[in-house]
Enzyme design. Sequence first.
Site, mmCIF file in Angstrom:
data_model
loop_
_atom_site.group_PDB
_atom_site.id
_atom_site.type_symbol
_atom_site.label_atom_id
_atom_site.label_comp_id
_atom_site.label_asym_id
_atom_site.label_seq_id
_atom_site.Cartn_x
_atom_site.Cartn_y
_atom_site.Cartn_z
ATOM 1 N N HIS A 307 105.822 9.655 -20.857
ATOM 2 C CA HIS A 307 106.223 10.926 -21.461
ATOM 3 C C HIS A 307 105.762 12.049 -20.557
ATOM 4 O O HIS A 307 104.695 11.954 -19.946
ATOM 5 C CB HIS A 307 105.568 11.085 -22.847
ATOM 6 C CG HIS A 307 106.233 12.129 -23.670
ATOM 7 N ND1 HIS A 307 105.928 13.459 -23.544
ATOM 8 C CD2 HIS A 307 107.199 12.037 -24.602
ATOM 9 C CE1 HIS A 307 106.683 14.135 -24.387
ATOM 10 N NE2 HIS A 307 107.478 13.305 -25.031
ATOM 11 N N ASP A 364 110.313 6.640 -28.961
ATOM 12 C CA ASP A 364 111.537 5.837 -28.963
ATOM 13 C C ASP A 364 111.279 4.337 -28.855
ATOM 14 O O ASP A 364 112.215 3.551 -28.955
ATOM 15 C CB ASP A 364 112.441 6.268 -27.789
ATOM 16 C CG ASP A 364 112.986 7.670 -27.972
ATOM 17 O OD1 ASP A 364 113.378 7.986 -29.106
ATOM 18 O OD2 ASP A 364 112.996 8.447 -27.009
HETATM 19 N N1 CMC Z 1 108.527 2.818 -16.336
HETATM 20 C C1 CMC Z 1 108.000 2.683 -15.103
HETATM 21 N N2 CMC Z 1 107.421 3.682 -14.417
HETATM 22 C C2 CMC Z 1 107.377 4.875 -15.002
HETATM 23 C C3 CMC Z 1 107.910 5.106 -16.290
HETATM 24 C C4 CMC Z 1 108.501 4.028 -16.965
HETATM 25 N N3 CMC Z 1 109.014 4.184 -18.183
HETATM 26 N N4 CMC Z 1 107.727 6.398 -16.627
HETATM 27 C C5 CMC Z 1 107.111 6.981 -15.582
HETATM 28 N N5 CMC Z 1 106.890 6.058 -14.606
HETATM 29 C C6 CMC Z 1 106.183 6.292 -13.323
HETATM 30 C C7 CMC Z 1 107.068 7.011 -12.330
HETATM 31 O O1 CMC Z 1 107.793 6.118 -11.525
HETATM 32 C C8 CMC Z 1 106.050 7.789 -11.539
HETATM 33 O O2 CMC Z 1 105.408 6.895 -10.650
HETATM 34 P P1 CMC Z 1 104.884 7.427 -9.185
HETATM 35 O O3 CMC Z 1 103.838 8.448 -9.502
HETATM 36 O O4 CMC Z 1 104.376 6.204 -8.525
HETATM 37 O O5 CMC Z 1 106.079 8.014 -8.513
HETATM 38 C C9 CMC Z 1 104.994 8.181 -12.571
HETATM 39 O O6 CMC Z 1 105.081 7.162 -13.594
HETATM 40 C C10 CMC Z 1 105.240 9.555 -13.219
HETATM 41 O O7 CMC Z 1 106.561 9.542 -13.745
HETATM 42 P P2 CMC Z 1 107.565 10.771 -13.698
HETATM 43 O O8 CMC Z 1 108.961 10.249 -13.722
HETATM 44 O O9 CMC Z 1 107.187 11.697 -12.576
HETATM 45 O O10 CMC Z 1 107.219 11.472 -15.061
HETATM 46 P P3 CMC Z 1 108.111 12.518 -15.820
HETATM 47 O O11 CMC Z 1 107.181 13.326 -16.633
HETATM 48 O O12 CMC Z 1 108.999 13.245 -14.865
HETATM 49 O O13 CMC Z 1 109.067 11.623 -16.739
HETATM 50 C C11 CMC Z 1 109.879 10.361 -18.574
HETATM 51 C C12 CMC Z 1 108.834 11.386 -18.081
HETATM 52 C C13 CMC Z 1 109.803 10.259 -20.068
HETATM 53 C C14 CMC Z 1 111.286 10.872 -18.190
HETATM 54 C C15 CMC Z 1 109.599 8.998 -17.903
HETATM 55 O O14 CMC Z 1 108.308 8.534 -18.299
HETATM 56 C C16 CMC Z 1 110.662 7.950 -18.247
HETATM 57 O O15 CMC Z 1 111.696 7.879 -17.579
HETATM 58 N N6 CMC Z 1 110.439 7.113 -19.314
HETATM 59 C C17 CMC Z 1 111.452 6.173 -19.757
HETATM 60 C C18 CMC Z 1 112.508 6.875 -20.609
HETATM 61 C C19 CMC Z 1 111.983 7.242 -21.982
HETATM 62 O O16 CMC Z 1 111.362 6.445 -22.658
HETATM 63 N N7 CMC Z 1 112.281 8.489 -22.410
HETATM 64 C C20 CMC Z 1 111.902 8.993 -23.753
HETATM 65 C C21 CMC Z 1 110.872 10.063 -23.665
HETATM 66 S S1 CMC Z 1 110.105 10.463 -25.234
HETATM 67 C C22 CMC Z 1 111.335 11.017 -26.279
HETATM 68 C C23 CMC Z 1 112.164 12.139 -25.785
HETATM 69 O O17 CMC Z 1 111.796 12.967 -24.974
HETATM 70 O O18 CMC Z 1 113.273 12.235 -26.281
#
Ligand code: CMC
Length: 428
Positions: A307, A364
């Site tokens: 998140h 989710d």
């Molecule tokens: N699986 C594997 N690696 C992950 C995941 C994941 N679900 N989420 C983040 N990471 C890793 C990412 O690759 C990065 O690694 P590194 O630092 O080595 O490059 C690190 O963790 C930080 O991730 P980020 O993408 O920079 O974080 P963000 O804040 O931009 O993204 C997120 C947040 C929710 C989009 C992301 O965690 C994600 O894609 N999660 C899966 C989709 C999901 O479950 N979304 C629902 C969110 S909650 C409800 C809502 O908002 O509606």
Amino acid sequence: MSSKAKFSYNSSEVELEMGVGTMDEKYVDFSQFRSQTNGVISLDPGYKNTGSCESEITFLDGEKGILMYRGYPIEQLAEKSNFVEVMYLLLKGELPTADQLAAFNDDIKEYDMVSEDVTKILSAFPSSAHPMGVLSTLTSALTAFNPKAVNAKSPEDMHRAAVTLIGKFAVLASWTLRKMKGLPLNYPDSKLDFVENFYQMMFKRPNRDFEMDPIVINALDKLLILHADHEQNCSTSTVRLVGSAHTGLFASISAGVSALWGPLHGGANQAVVEMLDKIKEDGGDVQKWVNKAKDRNDEFRLMGFGHRVYKNFDPRAKIIKTAADQVLDKLGVHDESLEIAKKLERAALEDDYFVERKLYPNVDFYSGLIYRAFGIPTEMFTVMFAVGRLPGWISQWIEMRQNNEPIGRPRQIYTGHPKRDFVDISDR
Ligand code: CMC
């Protein structure tokens, strides 16, 4: 708190005002930064570190795993309140008295009829259309059927716009399911309360008696409460940004529905269940999928994990996990995917990659399994999220207009070609 932050640049020093929110969140005011520094801007793609507004609606502390609507902890609201009361709280800022709640319910029912002409738009969609696309279109279309100008500064006008949208949105959401299933449309029943009504409109068949299971209604009510607001997330920021151009409420909410649809946001609830099914079909080896999620060369991410703001357990996920266990148990539903979800959660939480990055299950991760136990099709999961999030979107839109927020218009750093002269087509 009145203190200053200092920024040194080109041997000159700029002083920036600092402030603090109710819960001690400190900030630096960058609004005059560009003029103070002669053209320097702050660059923050994805707004990871940028506050877009001040808001009195929802507080969340991602490090401590705290979420409150109007100061009330989410755990207390999920246990003691109900969705209609929470909608009132978000919109008006205070919990309603019994009379205020009854009047609010009546007002929603007063405006919940959708023009029959909207069904013509609905019928033009193929039944294969994704319900979120249909919902976004129909929500936008409501503007044409409710053309009366609304004064965003008038509490009476905004109350009417809010209850109109709440009443009609639930009807439209239920119709997206009926469309997908090729079933005749249902209409609101004023004898039922909001959640019962929504549930009945989704599932009642014309040729059968319809009974509602209180376990289902209560769980649905709780899920809607948990989704009702989440401060400046992607869809809410979209709603505020679109509305900041003084675009109308319904069109702004329609844009919010589209933003929510994405799999990184609300669309994750559908993606989680699809992922769990895939893992099941693949033999249920969760470690294999955890490894895939860690592999930089693999696009796969663990859906329902991580998140932007929570770097601890998402408090909503904790409540939903317990609810999933209880609801599936009470309904006598055995879903192998729930077992896979729990194994996957354990494997990820013990893995250094997830620990170091503070990736926990989010709202989710378990919600889709509950929806599925209720017979709600996978494609409808994000629509369920949208019905829950609607009062948050409306409250945030109203607050933005009442605070006279300026039009949202970020800047950029241009990285394209420097100036060059046009080349005639015959010389290219
Ligand atoms: N699986 C594997 N690696 C992950 C995941 C994941 N679900 N989420 C983040 N990471 C890793 C990412 O690759 C990065 O690694 P590194 O630092 O080595 O490059 C690190 O963790 C930080 O991730 P980020 O993408 O920079 O974080 P963000 O804040 O931009 O993204 C997120 C947040 C929710 C989009 C992301 O965690 C994600 O894609 N999660 C899966 C989709 C999901 O479950 N979304 C629902 C969110 S909650 C409800 C809502 O908002 O509606």
